[in-house]
Design a protein around this motif. Structure first.
Motif, PDB file in Angstrom:
ATOM      1  N   ILE A  48       0.857  -1.181   0.000  1.00 10.10           N
ATOM      2  CA  ILE A  48       0.000   0.000   0.000  1.00 10.10           C
ATOM      3  C   ILE A  48       0.897   1.236   0.000  1.00 10.10           C
ATOM      4  O   ILE A  48       2.003   1.218   0.537  1.00 10.10           O
ATOM      5  N   ALA A  49       0.424   2.295  -0.618  1.00  9.24           N
ATOM      6  CA  ALA A  49       1.190   3.536  -0.697  1.00  9.24           C
ATOM      7  C   ALA A  49       0.234   4.710  -0.766  1.00  9.24           C
ATOM      8  O   ALA A  49      -0.938   4.561  -1.145  1.00  9.24           O
ATOM      9  N   GLU A  50       0.703   5.902  -0.381  1.00 11.13           N
ATOM     10  CA  GLU A  50      -0.091   7.119  -0.463  1.00 11.13           C
ATOM     11  C   GLU A  50       0.255   7.875  -1.735  1.00 11.13           C
ATOM     12  O   GLU A  50       1.431   7.982  -2.113  1.00 11.13           O
ATOM     13  N   ASP A  51      -0.768   8.406  -2.377  1.00 11.33           N
ATOM     14  CA  ASP A  51      -0.554   9.154  -3.608  1.00 11.33           C
ATOM     15  C   ASP A  51      -1.622  10.234  -3.750  1.00 11.33           C
ATOM     16  O   ASP A  51      -2.769   9.941  -4.082  1.00 11.33           O
ATOM     17  N   ARG A  52      -1.262  11.473  -3.431  1.00 11.31           N
ATOM     18  CA  ARG A  52      -2.133  12.627  -3.641  1.00 11.31           C
ATOM     19  C   ARG A  52      -3.555  12.436  -3.090  1.00 11.31           C
ATOM     20  O   ARG A  52      -4.544  12.521  -3.809  1.00 11.31           O
ATOM     21  N   GLY A  53      -3.626  12.155  -1.794  1.00 11.61           N
ATOM     22  CA  GLY A  53      -4.928  12.027  -1.148  1.00 11.61           C
ATOM     23  C   GLY A  53      -5.621  10.706  -1.348  1.00 11.61           C
ATOM     24  O   GLY A  53      -6.811  10.582  -1.068  1.00 11.61           O
ATOM     25  N   GLU A  54      -4.879   9.707  -1.801  1.00  5.47           N
ATOM     26  CA  GLU A  54      -5.444   8.370  -1.975  1.00  5.47           C
ATOM     27  C   GLU A  54      -4.491   7.327  -1.417  1.00  5.47           C
ATOM     28  O   GLU A  54      -3.272   7.524  -1.378  1.00  5.47           O
ATOM     29  N   ILE A  55      -5.065   6.219  -0.957  1.00  9.04           N
ATOM     30  CA  ILE A  55      -4.284   5.030  -0.610  1.00  9.04           C
ATOM     31  C   ILE A  55      -4.342   4.101  -1.812  1.00  9.04           C
ATOM     32  O   ILE A  55      -5.434   3.718  -2.256  1.00  9.04           O
TER      33      ILE A  55
ATOM     34  N   PHE B 298     -12.519  10.618  27.252  1.00 11.35           N
ATOM     35  CA  PHE B 298     -12.163  10.491  25.838  1.00 11.35           C
ATOM     36  C   PHE B 298     -11.879   9.038  25.493  1.00 11.35           C
ATOM     37  O   PHE B 298     -11.603   8.209  26.373  1.00 11.35           O
ATOM     38  N   SER B 299     -11.974   8.718  24.205  1.00 10.28           N
ATOM     39  CA  SER B 299     -11.583   7.404  23.708  1.00 10.28           C
ATOM     40  C   SER B 299     -10.106   7.435  23.352  1.00 10.28           C
ATOM     41  O   SER B 299      -9.585   8.458  22.902  1.00 10.28           O
ATOM     42  N   VAL B 300      -9.432   6.309  23.569  1.00  8.77           N
ATOM     43  CA  VAL B 300      -8.018   6.190  23.211  1.00  8.77           C
ATOM     44  C   VAL B 300      -7.912   5.397  21.913  1.00  8.77           C
ATOM     45  O   VAL B 300      -8.394   4.264  21.829  1.00  8.77           O
ATOM     46  N   VAL B 301      -7.304   6.004  20.910  1.00  4.05           N
ATOM     47  CA  VAL B 301      -7.103   5.368  19.616  1.00  4.05           C
ATOM     48  C   VAL B 301      -5.618   5.402  19.301  1.00  4.05           C
ATOM     49  O   VAL B 301      -4.971   6.444  19.470  1.00  4.05           O
ATOM     50  N   VAL B 302      -5.048   4.279  18.884  1.00  9.88           N
ATOM     51  CA  VAL B 302      -3.637   4.264  18.493  1.00  9.88           C
ATOM     52  C   VAL B 302      -3.522   3.899  17.014  1.00  9.88           C
ATOM     53  O   VAL B 302      -4.354   3.164  16.477  1.00  9.88           O
ATOM     54  N   THR B 303      -2.503   4.431  16.366  1.00  8.01           N
ATOM     55  CA  THR B 303      -2.201   4.057  14.983  1.00  8.01           C
ATOM     56  C   THR B 303      -0.735   3.671  14.906  1.00  8.01           C
ATOM     57  O   THR B 303       0.140   4.488  15.250  1.00  8.01           O
ATOM     58  N   PRO B 304      -0.427   2.447  14.501  1.00  6.92           N
ATOM     59  CA  PRO B 304       0.973   2.026  14.362  1.00  6.92           C
ATOM     60  C   PRO B 304       1.684   2.849  13.290  1.00  6.92           C
ATOM     61  O   PRO B 304       1.084   3.243  12.286  1.00  6.92           O
ATOM     62  N   LEU B 305       2.976   3.088  13.499  1.00  9.59           N
ATOM     63  CA  LEU B 305       3.750   3.903  12.573  1.00  9.59           C
ATOM     64  C   LEU B 305       4.707   3.092  11.708  1.00  9.59           C
ATOM     65  O   LEU B 305       5.364   3.651  10.827  1.00  9.59           O
ATOM     66  N   THR B 306       4.803   1.799  11.958  1.00 11.11           N
ATOM     67  CA  THR B 306       5.648   0.944  11.120  1.00 11.11           C
ATOM     68  C   THR B 306       4.981   0.733   9.764  1.00 11.11           C
ATOM     69  O   THR B 306       3.800   0.390   9.705  1.00 11.11           O
ATOM     70  N   PRO B 307       5.691   0.951   8.662  1.00 16.75           N
ATOM     71  CA  PRO B 307       5.096   0.741   7.335  1.00 16.75           C
ATOM     72  C   PRO B 307       4.504  -0.660   7.205  1.00 16.75           C
ATOM     73  O   PRO B 307       5.072  -1.638   7.691  1.00 16.75           O
ATOM     74  N   TRP B 308       3.352  -0.750   6.530  1.00 13.99           N
ATOM     75  CA  TRP B 308       2.639  -2.013   6.400  1.00 13.99           C
ATOM     76  C   TRP B 308       3.436  -3.022   5.585  1.00 13.99           C
ATOM     77  O   TRP B 308       3.970  -2.713   4.521  1.00 13.99           O
TER      78      TRP B 308
ATOM     79  N   SER C  43       6.319  -1.877  17.321  1.00 15.17           N
ATOM     80  CA  SER C  43       6.150  -0.698  16.483  1.00 15.17           C
ATOM     81  C   SER C  43       5.911   0.516  17.364  1.00 15.17           C
ATOM     82  O   SER C  43       5.219   0.417  18.385  1.00 15.17           O
ATOM     83  N   PRO C  44       6.460   1.663  16.996  1.00 17.58           N
ATOM     84  CA  PRO C  44       6.021   2.902  17.651  1.00 17.58           C
ATOM     85  C   PRO C  44       4.597   3.213  17.211  1.00 17.58           C
ATOM     86  O   PRO C  44       4.141   2.740  16.158  1.00 17.58           O
TER      87      PRO C  44
END
Length: 330
Positions: free
Chosen positions: A31-38, A164-174, A216-217
């Motif tokens: 997966i990759a990001e490209d101008r506002g799209e995955i 509040f709700s706690v949400v995490v997002t991993p930072l290691t590339p998929w 992963s961070p």
């Protein structure tokens, strides 16, 4: 090789969609990001996404979706439900299960206006590094569903003290088979409950390192849900480094003793002794304080209780002392 492009609308939405992909176990090579799209590529991205959406439906059970009152009555949300074939009064899991079975139709449904979750960083009350101000735009139905799927998957629970709700997002590339998805699946299936408070970053990072053992961070977000959805705080936490530091610091079966101390520091009352010790523990794990100094600090109060033959029920000091006694000092 097939390619699928998913509109994201915002940085937060993009991070949530990428987090969803840690559940994908087949059909996708990258997966990759490209101008506002995955951009999703692989032999069969639809297969992998469909199976992962079905898993989300299983994991969240009857967890609420992050919808505002305006979202629930909007024609755009109604169109999303019609697109996947989910009744308005169905449990939240039905949205993802139905989407997994009707994915080819979802892809063809076109664009809708973004719901509140996708616009959090554009609200003035949000406190994120991405805040940009109000903008106009569209997002596709698939992007909306995957944003919601990423959110409910990585929403760890609600802090009762701060609200509040706690949400995490991993930072290691998929990458396929990284094991990151397995960690959050286990967390959800074990129905891990957040402590009463999650507002002290260093204390909660230690708690996360034990209960969400990711290699992963992560970014940790505090999300207010209600009439508006806004991110009230966020910070970086390297869970792998913290966990490795804890393993090097202690000997024996220290996990339960650490759990006791963290429970006190992350309680509604938050005793000063527990907060101070946990802060110093975090500093020690990160190399800013020597282990010997931490051990002395933790054992000093405990030794005082013993020397006085005190029967006082100072559970906090006793818990800290037991944990400090397991610090490996060479």
């Amino acid at each position: 090789m097939s390619q699928l492009r998913v509109k994201t609308f915002s940085k937060f939405s993009s991070d949530l969609i990428k987090s969803f992909f840690y559940l994908v176990s087949t059909g996708v090579d990258g997966i990759a990001e490209d101008r506002g799209e995955i951009v999703v590529e692989g032999p069969d991205p639809m297969l992998g996404i469909g199976e992962a959406l079905e898993l989300v439906g299983e994991l969240i059970d009857n967890e609420r979706l992050p919808l505002t009152g305006n979202d629930k009555t909007s024609k755009h949300y109604e169109r999303i439900l019609e697109c996947v074939g989910s009744p308005r009064d169905a449990p939240s899991s039905d949205l993802f299960v139905k989407a997994s079975k009707n994915l080819s139709n979802v892809v063809k449904c076109g664009d809708v206006e973004p719901l509140a979750l996708m616009k959090t960083e554009f609200y003035e009350e949000s406190r994120t590094p991405h805040f940009q101000g109000e903008v106009e735009g569209k997002v596709d139905v698939l992007g909306t569903i995957l944003t919601f799927a990423g959110y409910v998957t990585w929403r760890l629970g609600r802090s009762s003290r701060e609200g509040f709700s706690v949400v995490v997002t991993p930072l290691t590339p998929w990458t396929m088979g990284s094991g990151i998805g397995d960690v959050i699946v286990n967390y959800k299936r074990n129905k891990v409950k957040l402590p009463e408070s999650a507002g002290i970053p260093w204390a909660f990072s230690l708690w996360l390192a034990v209960h969400l053992p990711l290699d992963s961070p992560v970014m940790v977000y505090h999300v207010k849900e209600g009439q508006r959805i806004s991110v009230s705080g966020g910070y970086f936490s390297d869970l792998k480094r913290i966990r490795e530091g804890l393993n090097k610091m202690f000997t024996g079966n220290w996990e339960n003793y650490l759990e006791d101390v963290l429970r006190y520091s992350l309680s509604k009352d938050s005793p000063k002794e527990a907060i101070t010790f946990v802060q110093k523990l975090y500093e020690t794990v990160n190399g800013a304080l020597r282990k010997e100094a931490l051990a002395f600090r933790g054992l000093r109060g405990y030794a005082g209780l013993i020397a006085r033959e005190s029967r006082e029920d100072n559970r906090v000091v006793r818990a800290i002392g037991r944990l400090a006694s397991l610090i490996s000092v060479e």
